[in-house]
Design an enzyme around this catalytic site. Structure first.
Site, mmCIF file in Angstrom:
data_model
loop_
_atom_site.group_PDB
_atom_site.id
_atom_site.type_symbol
_atom_site.label_atom_id
_atom_site.label_comp_id
_atom_site.label_asym_id
_atom_site.label_seq_id
_atom_site.Cartn_x
_atom_site.Cartn_y
_atom_site.Cartn_z
ATOM 1 N N ASP A 65 0.842 -1.217 0.031
ATOM 2 C CA ASP A 65 -0.115 0.092 0.075
ATOM 3 C C ASP A 65 0.842 1.276 -0.135
ATOM 4 O O ASP A 65 2.156 1.296 0.641
ATOM 5 C CB ASP A 65 -0.848 0.145 1.043
ATOM 6 C CG ASP A 65 -1.770 -1.243 1.286
ATOM 7 O OD1 ASP A 65 -2.350 -1.513 0.059
ATOM 8 O OD2 ASP A 65 -2.401 -1.568 2.509
ATOM 9 N N LYS A 66 0.273 2.052 -0.625
ATOM 10 C CA LYS A 66 1.075 3.486 -0.501
ATOM 11 C C LYS A 66 1.744 3.880 0.705
ATOM 12 O O LYS A 66 2.816 4.523 0.780
ATOM 13 C CB LYS A 66 0.029 4.743 -0.893
ATOM 14 C CG LYS A 66 0.583 6.059 -0.952
ATOM 15 C CD LYS A 66 -0.344 7.263 -1.335
ATOM 16 C CE LYS A 66 0.113 8.608 -1.262
ATOM 17 N NZ LYS A 66 -0.711 9.709 -1.525
#
Length: 324
Positions: free
Chosen positions: A139-140
């Site tokens: 995830d970011k």
């Protein structure tokens, strides 16, 4: 826009007896096994002219495979000179330590400044590898180790190893709540029924399992080590929230801020200021896709999580040894 493709191949002897979907994944490595399975189920695959709709059906040497399907035209992404923390690299694979804030793949609202753009600049040859060689994602706002394939052969093997659970991924997380012991979460994950950007534990979701153990306990938080047995979107975040121990700072699943009673001003400010999920991919172990050598890497805990951990230790120490 989409374009019509036609693929034709003869099944060789070394693939005789294999499942249809797995055999086609080898014959047509530019396309993922998931996409190939979708084509089979949609009736877009023929064997010796006969439509086949069962991915598990066996194939035999010498039969003629034909695929006629529509695919979205590939978007050409631009290379960008973005610094990468390279942990390991040879002519076949690349292992990086991803920082928080770096999006892995371009998408809506993130057409540039992504890991994929950086990879195209760092290693231009990955333009010929599907998804620029990206095998799995983070995830970011999650930090840590990722492996990237620099060739189609390496990517094909790594994807197979990932599906067979031969790639070990261990994470460090800080969660809200004090767990008494480790355990295993085995709960299917799918799209949240009302929050479309979120995932959730749902009855009709895909199988997902996460192992976890307690590394350290604090007054109202725990530091964990977790290992994935599957690779679903937001898996650790969803599973820990499902248990009632969401990750500290998680903007989607974390819920309200939880502060221990009588927490110091300094500790409160550190907790309030932690604006990402406290999750780090600390260890990656895999068999090299070409040399077959067993390799392992570890990435140090990022500074923001270290600061948070020290603050929690200090808070616990003050509570256990109150000053007169």
């Amino acid at each position: 826009m989409s374009q019509q493709i036609e693929l034709n191949e003869t099944v060789p002897g070394n693939l005789s007896g294999n499942r249809l979907d797995s055999a086609l994944a080898v014959l047509f490595p530019d396309y993922s096994r998931t996409r190939i399975k979708e084509w089979i189920l949609a009736g877009e695959v023929r064997i010796n002219g006969e439509v086949k709709t069962q991915p598990k059906e066996k194939v035999h040497e010498g039969v003629q495979v034909e695929i006629r399907a529509a695919v979205e035209e590939a978007v050409v992404w631009a290379p960008e000179a973005i610094d990468l923390d390279v942990v390991f690299e040879d002519e076949h694979i690349l292992v990086i330590n991803k920082p928080a804030g770096l999006v892995v793949h371009p998408g809506a609202g993130n057409s540039e400044g992504t890991l994929l753009n950086a990879l195209l600049h760092h290693c231009p040859s990955v333009v010929d590898v599907p998804r620029a060689g990206i095998v799995h994602r983070l995830d970011k706002l999650t930090t840590g180790l990722m492996v990237v394939a620099k060739t189609i052969i390496a990517q094909t093997q790594l994807v197979k190893d990932l599906e067979k659970r031969l790639i070990v991924r261990e994470y460090e997380a800080i969660v809200n709540g004090v767990l008494t012991a480790g355990g295993r979460v085995d709960a299917p994950i799918g799209r949240h029924p009302t929050k479309r950007i979120n995932m959730a534990v749902v009855n009709n979701g895909k199988p997902a399992a996460t192992k976890y153990r307690v590394a350290e306990k604090f007054r109202q938080h725990s530091r964990l080590r977790l290992r994935l047995e599957s690779g679903r979107t937001h898996q650790i975040r969803v599973h820990m929230d499902h248990l009632g121990y969401p990750l500290v700072g998680d903007p989607n699943y974390g819920g309200r801020l939880r502060l221990p009673k009588h927490a110091s001003t300094e500790f409160t400010e550190i907790l309030r200021g932690f604006k990402r999920q406290a999750l780090h991919a600390r260890m990656l172990q895999l068999q090299h896709p070409v040399s077959c050598e067993l390799l392992q890497w570890k990435a140090p805990t990022p500074m923001d999580m270290r600061v948070l951990t020290v603050a929690m230790r200090n808070d616990l120490a003050l509570f256990q040894n109150p000053q007169d």
